[in-house]
Motif scaffolding. Structure first.
Motif: not given
Length: 284
Positions: A18-22, A132-137, A147-152
């Motif tokens: 659900a954090h993908v909607w943050d 950060r590396n993962f989000q960049a890729a 959003p970072k919370a969604a990934v974490c």
């Protein structure tokens, strides 16, 4: 996410929480009480052995409404959540106000055993070295930045900050996709709730962002597999937009060649279309 008024329930795509909607959720808290649901098996939700079929997942969504003593809601779903939206419209029409499909095509004919799948994004070990590396890729290969919370909430980290594993074991996603493969195409005639579909339309020329990072052999395999998927997608959108007498006429909007996370990459367009559909706002 807060807000007041009628309820809006946000359902994430497969693999998300659900954090993908943050960020996106706050586009609607001025008119709606906005609630995001992390389906079973993902994020911090429980991981029972079963219940990953679409019927149970839709019952889970209704259980959330019951928990909050909400009579009905607008349901918004991304990607694989489209199956839940359709199930809600078919089985719980009295609990559904409107349905919004965000690049949530009917997947019932998508993963056929006779259909070749194109090569996926060419992630390397270094791409998992840090958040950060993962989000960049992901931004490079798939065209969006969650959003970072969604990934974490979706991965496990090692002591050095390396992404080690997804929170969700792969067999859970396999169970969901196995259920998808057993579904028949959606009977849109039986879904009477007003519906809006905004789709990232495929084309023969505009491929996925990671295509350009594939080797020549991988690109050839991608090209071979891509055309049948484009044809499936065109047919699926056409069936979604079919109007049946007695039902509200569905609304279809298309974003040619857009990345899959349209509500992140094309937020202004998606919000405008949704607000017009849900609220009747007139564009300037």
């Amino acid at each position: 996410f807060g807000g007041s008024g009628e309820a809006m329930v946000l359902l994430a795509g497969l693999g998300d929480n659900a954090h993908v909607w943050d960020d996106f959720a706050y586009q609607f808290t001025d008119y709606f009480r906005v609630i995001g649901i992390t389906r079973r098996g993902y994020g911090r939700s429980d991981q029972p052995a079963g219940g990953y079929d679409v019927r149970t997942r839709a019952r889970d969504d209704i259980a959330v409404l019951d928990h909050f003593e909400l009579r009905k809601a607008v349901f918004v779903g991304h990607s694989a959540a489209g199956a839940e939206l359709s199930q809600l419209g078919l089985v719980y029409p009295h609990r559904v106000d409107k349905l919004v499909y965000l690049d949530a095509a009917d997947l019932s004919q998508r993963f056929r055993p006779d259909r070749e799948e194109p090569p996926g994004p060419p992630f390397t070990d270094d791409d998992f070295r840090s958040l950060r590396n993962f989000q960049a890729a992901v931004a490079r290969f798939q065209g969006h930045r969650e959003p970072k919370a969604a990934v974490c909430n979706g991965v496990l980290f090692g002591p050095s900050g390396r992404l080690v594993d997804p929170v969700t074991p792969p067999e859970i996603g396999d169970k969901i996709l196995a259920d998808v493969a057993k579904q028949r195409p959606t009977n849109w005639r039986r879904i009477r709730a007003p519906r809006l579909g905004i789709f990232a339309t495929f084309s023969r020329e505009l491929r996925q962002p990671w295509y350009w990072y594939l080797s020549a052999d991988e690109q050839a395999a991608f090209d071979r597999a891509w055309l049948p998927i484009v044809e499936w997608h065109e047919d699926t959108i056409e069936r979604f937009g079919s109007h049946h007498p007695g039902n509200p006429e569905p609304i279809v909007r298309e974003l040619l060649g857009a990345p899959h996370y349209i509500y992140i990459n094309d937020e202004a367009f998606v919000v405008r279309e949704m607000r017009e559909f849900l609220l009747g706002e007139v564009r300037g």
